[in-house]
Design a protein around this motif. Sequence first.
Motif, PDB file in Angstrom:
ATOM      1  N   GLN A  50       0.834  -1.211   0.000  1.00  0.00           N
ATOM      2  CA  GLN A  50       0.000   0.000   0.000  1.00  0.00           C
ATOM      3  C   GLN A  50       0.866   1.258   0.000  1.00  0.00           C
ATOM      4  O   GLN A  50       0.594   2.204  -0.738  1.00  0.00           O
ATOM      5  N   LYS A  89       2.285   1.753  -3.460  1.00  0.00           N
ATOM      6  CA  LYS A  89       1.251   2.269  -4.372  1.00  0.00           C
ATOM      7  C   LYS A  89       1.049   3.764  -4.167  1.00  0.00           C
ATOM      8  O   LYS A  89       0.939   4.528  -5.129  1.00  0.00           O
ATOM      9  N   GLU A  90       1.001   4.164  -2.905  1.00  0.00           N
ATOM     10  CA  GLU A  90       0.821   5.589  -2.608  1.00  0.00           C
ATOM     11  C   GLU A  90       2.011   6.406  -3.111  1.00  0.00           C
ATOM     12  O   GLU A  90       1.835   7.495  -3.653  1.00  0.00           O
ATOM     13  N   SER A  91       3.210   5.866  -2.960  1.00  0.00           N
ATOM     14  CA  SER A  91       4.398   6.559  -3.457  1.00  0.00           C
ATOM     15  C   SER A  91       4.354   6.689  -4.974  1.00  0.00           C
ATOM     16  O   SER A  91       4.710   7.731  -5.530  1.00  0.00           O
ATOM     17  N   LEU A  92       3.915   5.620  -5.641  1.00  0.00           N
ATOM     18  CA  LEU A  92       3.809   5.673  -7.104  1.00  0.00           C
ATOM     19  C   LEU A  92       2.781   6.714  -7.541  1.00  0.00           C
ATOM     20  O   LEU A  92       3.004   7.459  -8.493  1.00  0.00           O
ATOM     21  N   ASN A  93       1.659   6.756  -6.833  1.00  0.00           N
ATOM     22  CA  ASN A  93       0.592   7.701  -7.186  1.00  0.00           C
ATOM     23  C   ASN A  93       0.979   9.141  -6.896  1.00  0.00           C
ATOM     24  O   ASN A  93       0.549  10.054  -7.602  1.00  0.00           O
ATOM     25  N   SER A  94       1.776   9.355  -5.868  1.00  0.00           N
ATOM     26  CA  SER A  94       2.127  10.726  -5.494  1.00  0.00           C
ATOM     27  C   SER A  94       3.359  11.240  -6.238  1.00  0.00           C
ATOM     28  O   SER A  94       3.676  12.425  -6.175  1.00  0.00           O
ATOM     29  N   GLU A  95       4.042  10.332  -6.923  1.00  0.00           N
ATOM     30  CA  GLU A  95       5.232  10.721  -7.687  1.00  0.00           C
ATOM     31  C   GLU A  95       4.807  11.692  -8.790  1.00  0.00           C
ATOM     32  O   GLU A  95       3.956  11.376  -9.617  1.00  0.00           O
ATOM     33  N   THR A  96       5.352  12.884  -8.777  1.00  0.00           N
ATOM     34  CA  THR A  96       4.999  13.875  -9.798  1.00  0.00           C
ATOM     35  C   THR A  96       6.167  14.105 -10.725  1.00  0.00           C
ATOM     36  O   THR A  96       7.321  13.906 -10.355  1.00  0.00           O
ATOM     37  N   ARG A 106      10.346   5.890 -10.477  1.00  0.00           N
ATOM     38  CA  ARG A 106       9.145   5.077 -10.731  1.00  0.00           C
ATOM     39  C   ARG A 106       9.517   3.618 -10.990  1.00  0.00           C
ATOM     40  O   ARG A 106       8.864   2.702 -10.507  1.00  0.00           O
ATOM     41  N   GLN A 160       8.366   0.356  -8.915  1.00  0.00           N
ATOM     42  CA  GLN A 160       7.711  -0.792  -9.571  1.00  0.00           C
ATOM     43  C   GLN A 160       8.411  -2.095  -9.170  1.00  0.00           C
ATOM     44  O   GLN A 160       7.757  -3.101  -8.891  1.00  0.00           O
ATOM     45  N   ARG A 208       7.476  -2.958  -5.706  1.00  0.00           N
ATOM     46  CA  ARG A 208       6.103  -3.467  -5.658  1.00  0.00           C
ATOM     47  C   ARG A 208       6.064  -4.932  -6.100  1.00  0.00           C
ATOM     48  O   ARG A 208       5.375  -5.754  -5.495  1.00  0.00           O
TER      49      ARG A 208
END
Length: 153
Positions: free
Chosen positions: A31, A34-41, A53, A57, A60
């Motif tokens: 989890q 996933k949050e780190s991947l989603n917040s990566e800008t 990224r 991955q 993960r």
Amino acid sequence: MKNKETIKLGLLQQCLELIETRLRVSQQNIQDIKESLNSETKSSAGDKHETGRAMLQLEREKAGQQLAELERTKAVLSKIDPNSSSKIIGLGSVVFTDKANYFIAVSLGELNIENTSFYAISAATPIGQLLLGKQVGEEINFRGNKMIILEII
């Protein structure tokens, strides 16, 4: 010492608790990734972003493999009936020898029931393979050490 069924049940419960704890940690780790991947800008350094990224991955995937292994381990434990007993060592057997005590289940290391140590081992381990199919009174030789099987629950 507790009665035989209680020993096996206690060992099984300790194994399940350890696996459940590891499952929760693994799920939380996934989890977090996933949050780190989603917040990566996207930053101005695009290559750095893509490398970050890719690393996430890989983390993960590794965490997913660990989770799958833990679930397989839990499935092995679910096959053990704490109320069954056999004169021949197999999955779920509690084995007392003159050197150490073993719980043939999954590899989780040392467990204690009423100040008595047991090693939770997989049937696939070298010592597990030696013990499988043996009976009380038989002797095994593990790494130069002879062990006599005293009792099987």
